[in-house]
Design a protein around this motif. Structure first.
Motif, PDB file in Angstrom:
ATOM      1  N   THR A  93      66.094 114.922  61.586  1.00 59.91           N
ATOM      2  CA  THR A  93      65.866 113.819  62.524  1.00 59.91           C
ATOM      3  C   THR A  93      64.385 113.575  62.759  1.00 59.91           C
ATOM      4  OG1 THR A  93      66.006 115.347  64.398  1.00 59.91           O
ATOM      5  CG2 THR A  93      68.046 114.263  63.709  1.00 59.91           C
ATOM      6  N   TRP A  94      63.552 114.542  62.400  1.00 59.29           N
ATOM      7  CA  TRP A  94      62.117 114.414  62.654  1.00 59.29           C
ATOM      8  C   TRP A  94      61.412 113.631  61.542  1.00 59.29           C
ATOM      9  CZ3 TRP A  94      65.002 118.790  62.395  1.00 59.29           C
ATOM     10  CH2 TRP A  94      64.990 119.504  61.191  1.00 59.29           C
ATOM     11  N   ARG A  95      62.133 113.256  60.515  1.00 59.84           N
ATOM     12  CA  ARG A  95      61.550 112.440  59.462  1.00 59.84           C
ATOM     13  C   ARG A  95      62.155 111.038  59.513  1.00 59.84           C
ATOM     14  NH1 ARG A  95      58.517 115.444  55.958  1.00 59.84           N
ATOM     15  NH2 ARG A  95      58.976 117.669  55.801  1.00 59.84           N
ATOM     16  N   SER A  96      61.456 110.102  58.923  1.00 67.67           N
ATOM     17  CA  SER A  96      61.920 108.720  58.893  1.00 67.67           C
ATOM     18  C   SER A  96      62.902 108.516  57.744  1.00 67.67           C
ATOM     19  CB  SER A  96      60.728 107.777  58.722  1.00 67.67           C
ATOM     20  OG  SER A  96      60.117 107.988  57.449  1.00 67.67           O
ATOM     21  N   LYS A  97      63.590 107.366  57.765  1.00 64.56           N
ATOM     22  CA  LYS A  97      64.509 107.037  56.678  1.00 64.56           C
ATOM     23  C   LYS A  97      63.753 106.898  55.361  1.00 64.56           C
ATOM     24  CE  LYS A  97      67.705 104.624  59.766  1.00 64.56           C
ATOM     25  NZ  LYS A  97      68.278 103.307  60.152  1.00 64.56           N
ATOM     26  N   LEU A  98      62.541 106.372  55.438  1.00 65.92           N
ATOM     27  CA  LEU A  98      61.722 106.248  54.234  1.00 65.92           C
ATOM     28  C   LEU A  98      61.463 107.614  53.619  1.00 65.92           C
ATOM     29  CD1 LEU A  98      59.883 104.538  52.351  1.00 65.92           C
ATOM     30  CD2 LEU A  98      58.018 104.953  53.988  1.00 65.92           C
ATOM     31  N   GLU A  99      61.101 108.587  54.445  1.00 61.28           N
ATOM     32  CA  GLU A  99      60.859 109.941  53.944  1.00 61.28           C
ATOM     33  C   GLU A  99      62.140 110.571  53.424  1.00 61.28           C
ATOM     34  OE1 GLU A  99      57.531 111.953  56.648  1.00 61.28           O
ATOM     35  OE2 GLU A  99      58.915 110.716  57.825  1.00 61.28           O
ATOM     36  N   LEU A 256      48.734 111.397  52.287  1.00 58.65           N
ATOM     37  CA  LEU A 256      50.002 110.881  51.785  1.00 58.65           C
ATOM     38  C   LEU A 256      51.143 111.227  52.738  1.00 58.65           C
ATOM     39  CD1 LEU A 256      51.504 109.440  49.485  1.00 58.65           C
ATOM     40  CD2 LEU A 256      51.787 111.681  48.384  1.00 58.65           C
ATOM     41  N   HIS A 257      51.169 112.475  53.191  1.00 58.31           N
ATOM     42  CA  HIS A 257      52.222 112.927  54.106  1.00 58.31           C
ATOM     43  C   HIS A 257      52.179 112.161  55.420  1.00 58.31           C
ATOM     44  CE1 HIS A 257      53.920 116.218  56.913  1.00 58.31           C
ATOM     45  NE2 HIS A 257      54.891 115.454  56.478  1.00 58.31           N
ATOM     46  N   LEU A 258      51.000 112.075  56.017  1.00 54.99           N
ATOM     47  CA  LEU A 258      50.858 111.436  57.322  1.00 54.99           C
ATOM     48  C   LEU A 258      51.123 109.938  57.256  1.00 54.99           C
ATOM     49  CD1 LEU A 258      47.687 113.361  58.503  1.00 54.99           C
ATOM     50  CD2 LEU A 258      49.975 113.574  59.478  1.00 54.99           C
ATOM     51  N   ARG A 259      50.640 109.289  56.205  1.00 55.48           N
ATOM     52  CA  ARG A 259      50.838 107.842  56.121  1.00 55.48           C
ATOM     53  C   ARG A 259      52.300 107.498  55.830  1.00 55.48           C
ATOM     54  NH1 ARG A 259      46.481 108.832  57.613  1.00 55.48           N
ATOM     55  NH2 ARG A 259      47.778 108.776  59.465  1.00 55.48           N
ATOM     56  N   LEU A 260      52.972 108.242  54.966  1.00 58.99           N
ATOM     57  CA  LEU A 260      54.390 108.004  54.724  1.00 58.99           C
ATOM     58  C   LEU A 260      55.196 108.203  56.007  1.00 58.99           C
ATOM     59  CD1 LEU A 260      55.127 109.582  51.216  1.00 58.99           C
ATOM     60  CD2 LEU A 260      55.454 107.196  51.876  1.00 58.99           C
ATOM     61  N   HIS A 261      54.846 109.246  56.761  1.00 61.27           N
ATOM     62  CA  HIS A 261      55.527 109.513  58.027  1.00 61.27           C
ATOM     63  C   HIS A 261      55.298 108.352  58.997  1.00 61.27           C
ATOM     64  CE1 HIS A 261      57.356 111.923  61.155  1.00 61.27           C
ATOM     65  NE2 HIS A 261      56.301 111.746  61.937  1.00 61.27           N
ATOM     66  N   GLU A 262      54.073 107.896  59.077  1.00 64.97           N
ATOM     67  CA  GLU A 262      53.721 106.801  59.984  1.00 64.97           C
ATOM     68  C   GLU A 262      54.399 105.499  59.581  1.00 64.97           C
ATOM     69  OE1 GLU A 262      49.724 104.154  60.819  1.00 64.97           O
ATOM     70  OE2 GLU A 262      49.511 106.314  60.471  1.00 64.97           O
ATOM     71  N   TRP A 263      54.317 105.158  58.277  1.00 64.24           N
ATOM     72  CA  TRP A 263      54.934 103.913  57.807  1.00 64.24           C
ATOM     73  C   TRP A 263      56.447 103.936  58.017  1.00 64.24           C
ATOM     74  CZ3 TRP A 263      51.967 104.484  52.557  1.00 64.24           C
ATOM     75  CH2 TRP A 263      50.613 104.176  52.768  1.00 64.24           C
ATOM     76  N   LYS A 266      57.361 103.447  61.674  1.00 63.60           N
ATOM     77  CA  LYS A 266      57.190 102.047  62.064  1.00 63.60           C
ATOM     78  C   LYS A 266      58.392 101.220  61.627  1.00 63.60           C
ATOM     79  CE  LYS A 266      52.117 101.659  62.213  1.00 63.60           C
ATOM     80  NZ  LYS A 266      50.931 101.044  61.574  1.00 63.60           N
ATOM     81  N   LYS A 267      58.833 101.438  60.397  1.00 65.33           N
ATOM     82  CA  LYS A 267      59.994 100.703  59.910  1.00 65.33           C
ATOM     83  C   LYS A 267      61.239 101.036  60.723  1.00 65.33           C
ATOM     84  CE  LYS A 267      58.857  99.706  55.081  1.00 65.33           C
ATOM     85  NZ  LYS A 267      59.201  98.285  55.179  1.00 65.33           N
ATOM     86  N   ASP A 268      61.414 102.305  61.052  1.00 69.30           N
ATOM     87  CA  ASP A 268      62.576 102.699  61.854  1.00 69.30           C
ATOM     88  C   ASP A 268      62.528 102.057  63.232  1.00 69.30           C
ATOM     89  OD1 ASP A 268      63.398 104.211  59.736  1.00 69.30           O
ATOM     90  OD2 ASP A 268      62.875 106.151  60.625  1.00 69.30           O
ATOM     91  N   ASP A 269      61.343 102.039  63.833  1.00 68.97           N
ATOM     92  CA  ASP A 269      61.199 101.450  65.169  1.00 68.97           C
ATOM     93  C   ASP A 269      61.417  99.942  65.144  1.00 68.97           C
ATOM     94  OD1 ASP A 269      60.665 103.927  66.154  1.00 68.97           O
ATOM     95  OD2 ASP A 269      58.504 103.650  66.344  1.00 68.97           O
ATOM     96  N   GLY A 275      59.386  95.672  57.461  1.00 67.77           N
ATOM     97  CA  GLY A 275      58.381  96.370  58.239  1.00 67.77           C
ATOM     98  C   GLY A 275      57.511  95.470  59.068  1.00 67.77           C
ATOM     99  N   SER A 276      57.837  94.159  59.181  1.00 65.51           N
ATOM    100  CA  SER A 276      57.036  93.290  60.032  1.00 65.51           C
ATOM    101  C   SER A 276      57.216  93.706  61.462  1.00 65.51           C
ATOM    102  CB  SER A 276      57.465  91.828  59.846  1.00 65.51           C
ATOM    103  OG  SER A 276      58.825  91.677  60.169  1.00 65.51           O
ATOM    104  N   ALA A 277      56.124  93.828  62.204  1.00 65.00           N
ATOM    105  CA  ALA A 277      56.194  94.423  63.526  1.00 65.00           C
ATOM    106  C   ALA A 277      55.294  93.710  64.498  1.00 65.00           C
ATOM    107  CB  ALA A 277      55.802  95.902  63.450  1.00 65.00           C
TER     108      ALA A 277
END
Length: 294
Positions: A93-99, A256-263, A266-269, A275-277
């Protein structure tokens, strides 16, 4: 107090409290990733201040060792938590769907580290090709020696083989969900549910628990093996590289790790595919592309 203390202290407290909820590891991960941001800033700072004509290994090596220990801390905490809730590591649960889409047995695929190294090497080679043509040493990942390239190639072959072995083991565990014992037990329990009272007797409840626990144990062992391979790959790459090259590699890995997590967050939120926000969800360190000259 060192920046490693927070996540380590939190997990130690959680383990002592005997709290099995996956939310606990989620909180540990968020703490750990904030520390990774701090380490990234340190790595970028020493890389930007590095002078190829001076020997600054006394500064680089202790930092590299601290960063590697930070990864070790993560895998140790993960190993301890897997003993309580290994299944959650396959759907974190601590990772995004993208990850999640890029996960391999509960984490990153070890050969990804090799591809990352080659990608960063190519980027830095193109940026300083003029210096290399003039015979100047750049010292970065674009300046890998033939001996280093051979060792990286051998490592890649070894990791690919080990990945294949673990993937086959994982496939067998997935297929075992439909083995004879599982099918028989699912039929027995289904027949009991269809009866008037719809109750399952204690004997079959115990059989279900025993069978599921056995499969959980197999998955836990597989996770340990995959995590060991991930950490071994990271350490071996660091061993092959020079200290300043290791710094550049660790920067690329963290970014790479931090940006993938961040992106992904954002998409999940946002709840959209594109990903338009209107808002932001920043798990980053505040570093931007123009801040980093690596």
């Amino acid at each position: 107090m060192s920046i490693r203390t927070n996540s380590a202290a939190f997990m130690a407290q959680a383990m002592n409290a005997d709290n099995p909820h996956r939310e606990t590891f989620h909180r540990f991960f968020e703490c750990w990733i904030c520390e990774q941001n701090s380490y990234l800033e340190e790595l970028v700072s020493v890389a930007n201040n590095h002078n190829p004509t001076e020997n600054d290994d006394a500064v680089l090596i202790p930092l590299i060792e601290r960063v590697v220990r930070h990864y070790e801390q993560y895998y140790q905490a993960k190993s301890n938590w897997e003993k309580r809730d290994a299944i959650s590591m396959f759907s974190p649960t601590w990772r995004s769907k993208l990850e999640d889409a890029f996960l391999w047995i509960g984490g990153w695929r070890p050969t990804l580290a090799i591809h990352l190294l080659y990608s960063k090497s190519g980027i830095q080679l193109e940026a300083k090709i003029g210096d290399l043509i003039r015979g100047l040493k750049t010292g970065d990942l674009g300046d890998l020696s033939p001996k280093q390239m051979n060792r990286i190639d051998e490592l890649q072959k070894k990791i690919i083989h080990q990945e294949r072995v673990l993937s086959e083991k994982y496939a067998k565990e997935q297929e075992a969900v439909a083995d004879r014992s599982m099918v028989e037990l699912s039929n027995v329990v289904s027949e009991m549910i269809r009866t008037e009272d719809g109750e399952i007797d204690s004997e079959n409840e115990e059989k279900v628990d025993s069978m599921l626990n056995s499969k959980k144990d197999n998955l836990e062992e597989l996770l340990h093996m995959a995590d060991d391979l991930r950490l071994e790959t990271l350490k071996t790459i660091i061993e092959i590289l020079t200290p300043i090259q290791s710094v550049y590699f660790l920067i690329a890995a963290a970014e790479l790790h931090l940006r993938l997590h961040e992106w992904g967050k954002k998409k999940d939120d946002n709840g959209t595919e594109n990903g338009s926000a209107t808002g932001t969800h920043n798990h980053g360190s505040g570093l931007h592309a123009h801040d980093v000259r690596v």
